[in-house]
Design an enzyme around this catalytic site. Structure first.
Site, PDB file in Angstrom:
ATOM      1  N   GLY A   1      26.924  35.565  39.821  1.00  0.00           N
ATOM      2  CA  GLY A   1      28.418  36.035  40.210  1.00  0.00           C
ATOM      3  C   GLY A   1      28.240  36.455  41.365  1.00  0.00           C
ATOM      4  O   GLY A   1      29.182  35.498  42.228  1.00  0.00           O
TER       5      GLY A   1
ATOM      6  N   GLY B   1      27.756  30.678  33.529  1.00  0.00           N
ATOM      7  CA  GLY B   1      26.363  32.020  33.201  1.00  0.00           C
ATOM      8  C   GLY B   1      26.687  32.316  33.955  1.00  0.00           C
ATOM      9  O   GLY B   1      27.332  33.822  33.561  1.00  0.00           O
ATOM     10  N   GLU B   2      27.727  32.204  35.520  1.00  0.00           N
ATOM     11  CA  GLU B   2      28.087  33.044  36.068  1.00  0.00           C
ATOM     12  C   GLU B   2      28.961  34.234  36.181  1.00  0.00           C
ATOM     13  O   GLU B   2      29.604  35.072  36.436  1.00  0.00           O
ATOM     14  CB  GLU B   2      27.801  32.214  37.569  1.00  0.00           C
ATOM     15  CG  GLU B   2      27.060  31.840  38.062  1.00  0.00           C
ATOM     16  CD  GLU B   2      26.000  32.446  39.306  1.00  0.00           C
ATOM     17  OE1 GLU B   2      26.940  33.006  40.172  1.00  0.00           O
ATOM     18  OE2 GLU B   2      25.066  32.685  39.102  1.00  0.00           O
ATOM     19  N   MET B   3      29.891  33.235  35.346  1.00  0.00           N
ATOM     20  CA  MET B   3      31.456  33.861  35.032  1.00  0.00           C
ATOM     21  C   MET B   3      31.197  34.945  33.855  1.00  0.00           C
ATOM     22  O   MET B   3      32.090  35.923  33.692  1.00  0.00           O
ATOM     23  CB  MET B   3      32.662  32.899  34.447  1.00  0.00           C
ATOM     24  CG  MET B   3      33.879  33.761  34.660  1.00  0.00           C
ATOM     25  SD  MET B   3      33.916  34.863  32.888  1.00  0.00           S
ATOM     26  CE  MET B   3      33.175  33.397  31.819  1.00  0.00           C
TER      27      MET B   3
END
Ligand code: FES
Ligand code: FES
Length: 888
Positions: free
Chosen positions: A520, A847-849
């Protein structure tokens, strides 16, 4: 010494051992059974080394070989092979329980021991049996599912073929097993430390015990005379820039005259064995002059504070954002909320330590040998170029081994710099296998943020303005530097329509560990402040939390904080999808508002931008003689499932069986630079480039009237095509004066709901359940999306409630409060699909969220449960208790 008779994987052996040798070392070092892993410096904290001894799951790192006379030992290799897997291994693969796979062999061995005794374990029994096994990727949910499924397989209720998706059926929208999962389940996937190269020297590094000091001299004379020592090298032995550069060249590979954070590398020792190298490293004398430590931005900005770098003041970068007139809007608002928020330095916590292997080999085409470096970079070409510049050596190759997680940390060169420098200097193959404690010292961290925010709303309950002054602790080195500010500001208004924005982000050099990418990277911190403030405003206005978010959701055509208009914005649909779950949770919490343990419900939205303006990627596809295809893309897969994405995408577009798609992602020799596997950009950018390449191939086949490789060749057409993907706007993503600009190309959206219990006597907050509704466009592999969300929510809960990295104090998984089964909570993920315009078959990454909405949802839940705001993370029991005491 004594000899011991034992049986390993059905084979009787007699081994000679010292009194203190542990089974893990026998298995890995002597017998080559590297399916058994280690993560925790053999402290019994990770369970990656689990094997079965006489029917019981046992941590092999704690078990002396000398105590094993007559023992019957099974390792993961003794269970099954990729060609003939055990049913438990199949269950892990089919359940999507394997992401990076580093924890998997240990998990499977614990599961086997459990299922042998209890063929139908309930969740509590599974949690108890796996209490010594840790996993950073999955949040444990799919691991528990896998063990339940394995029980069903073993009891004969169902077979793997009944669960396995039809390989001849649709390729997209189906959770086909990841191509790498079976090798990880069977222990045959090679991680860096599993790779043995004959004749290598072992390395140890002399690290600074001080966070800030001048180096007055290094005396290695004693160390160099010690037995088995090949030599000691320092910065003066490096022929290149000695800088590991990302945005600017401020981070040395080996410190020259100054150290700026604890544990920085000063010298490298090479020796015959790791023990000899470590002993010699202890004998290297470094003369330090200790300097004042600036361990916070406040200290670094104080008058008279020493300047940490010659090229820049300690306030090393700032970026404003101005949209509309926030001050005027606040002055005219019917309601205003003002609050301060802070987050801690967080270790990304991949299970795999920072291992690296490097060697020199003859180059048939050149005079200089090829230096090959094996690590787990998420940007192999950039790291290759970075190492070439740092070392002043061109003829290099980077190979990415299987990766035991990274979560942003491998955007930076770590152990690879040490190993590559030593291989060149000592002209020898080297292995550098640092401890977990050392790995923690050498790696980047998630930045801590301090944020002061204000929000205004009108009398209709619409947000009118938002301001955020935030200070980022950069730590000792700039790393991606302004990227953190650009990312935070690019998503500053989150999921909402906020017409007036005023923000100023500052980053400050300190003597803390340097911050870099971390799942993130900026937005989790910014969104934490925003979502808690939204909640505060909803409560101030007496509005329902979900309705307030719906009323203020951005809509297509409205502008984000960057001024760029949104094209697709499905937040209202996600809000409606979670509504029945929210109504249920609120009703259940209402029954727990009295007594010592009180329940609350908290919400958090997240709209996470993917691919900043100026991003670009390439990927190649080649038609193979058997009419399958090979995909070439420098796109790491440290556990997200990029291998499945590429395979399913190519099989879908070319109507091929999955096993006719061969992927090549890990070697600089056969791929082209495609940017980092970071920021959830791989599906959108590199997947997009592959889509372009496949379209070119299809076009060529159509033009040639060819259906096969031979047909294409006969028509004189190439069989290999290079595809490209670029964002619609070139860099820069934002104006340096106003923070306005094209920002991110596309967003992934989610809303998460935390059901939280707070013990108002102890201050202990625990998550009962997280529910997420997520929209990542077309779901290529739904199981992978769920896995990312489940693991991300677990990580977000750590950020909210427990995790904090303190250099020198955090040395292992226990001191880091790594999430074990003890902290396991229920998770539910609902997928909503809005195919994205201009995306890879409508799909984008996820993935980052996954953790962006989690921490605020939990903190909002704590408020709902206990009526107190704890907004300096982590919200530990002492802080909650203090807040409760203040309330009285
Ligand atoms: Fe044995 Fe971690 S290596 S528990
Ligand atoms: Fe468990 Fe990565 S899959 S640590």
């Amino acid at each position: 010494m004594r000899s011991v008779n034992l049986t390993i994987n059905g084979r009787q052996r007699r081994v000679v051992t010292t009194a203190d040798k542990v089974l893990l070392d026998l298995l890995r070092d002597d017998l080559g059974l590297t399916g058994t892993k280690q993560s925790c410096d053999k402290k019994g904290q990770c369970g990656a080394c689990m094997v079965i001894i006489n029917g019981r799951a046992v941590r092999s790192c704690l078990t002396k070989v000398a105590s094993l006379e007559g023992a019957d030992i099974i390792t993961v290799e003794g269970l099954g092979t990729p060609e003939n897997p055990h049913l438990i291994q199949e269950a892990f693969v089919l359940s999507g329980a394997i992401q990076c796979g580093f924890c998997t062999p240990g998990m499977i061995m614990s599961a086997k021991a459990l299922l042998d005794k209890d063929p139908d374990p309930d969740e509590e029994a599974i949690k108890k049996a796996l209490r010594h096994n840790i996993c950073r990727c999955t949040g444990y949910t799919k691991i528990i599912d896998a063990i339940k499924l394995a029980g069903r397989f073993l009891r004969g209720e169902i077979t793997p073929d009944q669960v396995r998706p039809d390989p001849d059926g649709p390729k997209v929208g189906v959770s086909h097993p990841r191509p790498s999962a079976l090798a990880k389940a069977c222990g045959t996937a090679e991680f860096t430390a599993d790779i043995k190269v004959p004749g290598t020297l072992a390395l140890a590094v002399v690290r600074s015990p001080y966070a800030h000091a001048d180096i007055k001299g290094v005396d290695s004379s004693l160390a160099e005379k010690m037995p088995g020592v090949a030599g000691v090298m320092t910065a003066k032995d490096i022929k290149g820039t000695n800088r590991l550069k990302l945005a600017i060249a401020d981070r040395p590979l080996l410190c020259e005259d100054k150290v700026r954070s604890l544990g920085e590398a000063v010298a490298i020792v090479a020796a015959e064995t790791p023990e000899k190298a470590r002993a010699a490293a202890e004998a290297v004398k470094v003369d330090y002059q200790v300097l004042e430590v600036l361990d916070s931005p406040a200290k670094a900005l104080a008058e008279g504070a020493p300047q940490l770098h010659p090229h820049s003041p300690n306030l090393c970068y700032s970026q404003p954002q101005i949209k509309g007139d926030a001050e005027a809007a606040l002055a005219g608002s019917a309601a205003m909320v003002e609050h301060r928020f802070s987050t801690s330095i967080i270790h990304q916590s991949p299970l795999e330590p920072e291992a690296c292997v490097a060697w020199l080999e003859e180059d048939p085409e050149g005079d200089e040998p090829i230096l090959t470096v094996v690590g787990r970079s998420i940007n192999i070409h950039a790291h290759l170029a970075g190492l070439q510049a740092a070392l002043g050596y061109e003829n290099m190759r980077y190979l990415e081994a299987y990766s035991g997680g990274q979560f942003g940390l491998k955007l930076e060169i770590t152990s690879e710099g040490i190993a590559a420098a030593a291989a060149l200097h000592f002209q020898s193959g080297v292995r550098y296998i640092p401890s977990l404690a050392e790995s923690m010292l050498m790696t980047s961290k998630r930045h801590s943020f301090n944020m002061k925010v204000r929000m205004g709303a009108d009398d209709q309950g619409r947000i009118t303005a938002y301001t955020n002054d935030f200070m980022v602790d950069k730590g000792a080195y700039f790393s991606i530097g302004q990227g953190i500010l650009v990312r935070t500001l690019g998503m500053l208004s989150g999921s909402y329509n906020i017409p007036n924005i005023k923000a100023l982000g500052k980053i400050v050099y300190t003597n803390n560990p340097y911050g870099s990418a971390a799942r993130g990277a900026g937005p989790p911190q910014g969104n934490f402040a925003l979502e808690c403030t939204v909640e505060m405003m909803a409560r101030k206005l007496g509005q329902d939390s979900l309705d307030f978010r719906l009323k203020n959701s951005l809509l297509p055509g409205q502008t984000k904080s960057t001024g760029r208009a949104a094209e697709q914005w499905p937040i209202p649909e996600l809000i409606e999808k979670i509504r029945p779950h929210y109504d249920r949770a609120v009703a259940e919490a209402a029954a727990h508002k009295e007594g010592p343990v009180r329940r609350g419900v908290g919400l958090g939205c997240g709209s996470f931008g993917i691919s900043l303006a100026g991003d670009a990627a390439v990927a190649a596809v080649e038609l193979d003689p058997d009419n399958g295809v090979s995909v070439y893309a420098a796109a790491a897969d440290p556990g997200e499932g990029n291998d499945a994405m590429f395979t399913q995408l190519a099989a879908h577009m070319l109507d091929l069986p999955l096993d006719k798609v061969r992927i090549h992602l890990r070697d600089t020799d056969n791929t082209t630079a495609a940017g980092p596997a970071a920021g959830s950009r791989i599906t959108f950018m590199v997947g997009g480039a592959l889509q372009d390449a496949i379209n070119q191939l299809k076009e060529a086949m159509e033009e040639a009237g060819a259906r096969t490789y031979q047909g294409l060749v006969d028509a004189g057409k190439p069989v290999r095509y290079l595809g490209r993907k670029k964002t619609t706007f070139a860099a820069p993503p934002m104006d340096p004066e106003t923070g306005q600009g094209p920002g991110f190309e596309v967003e992934i959206h989610a809303i998460q709901m935390a059901e939280v219990e707070v013990d108002i006597e102890t201050g202990q907050a625990s998550v009962v359940k997280m529910t997420a509704v997520v929209d990542a466009g077309t779901a290529i592999n739904p199981q992978n999306i769920m896995g990312q969300l489940e693991g991300g929510m677990d990580m977000g809960a750590g950020l909210a409630l427990r995790e904090k990295y303190v250099a020198g104090e955090t040395t292992d998984w226990k001191t880091y409060k790594f999430p074990t089964m003890e902290y396991y909570f229920d998770k539910e993920v609902l997928i909503h699909e809005t195919p994205r315009i201009n995306a890879t078959q409508g799909a984008i990454g996820v993935g980052e969220m996954a953790l962006v909405p989690t921490a605020p949802a939990i903190i909002n839940g704590i408020y709902d449960a206990a009526g107190v705001w704890v907004t300096n993370l982590p919200a530990t029991p002492d802080k909650i208790k203090a807040a409760l005491a203040g309330q009285g």
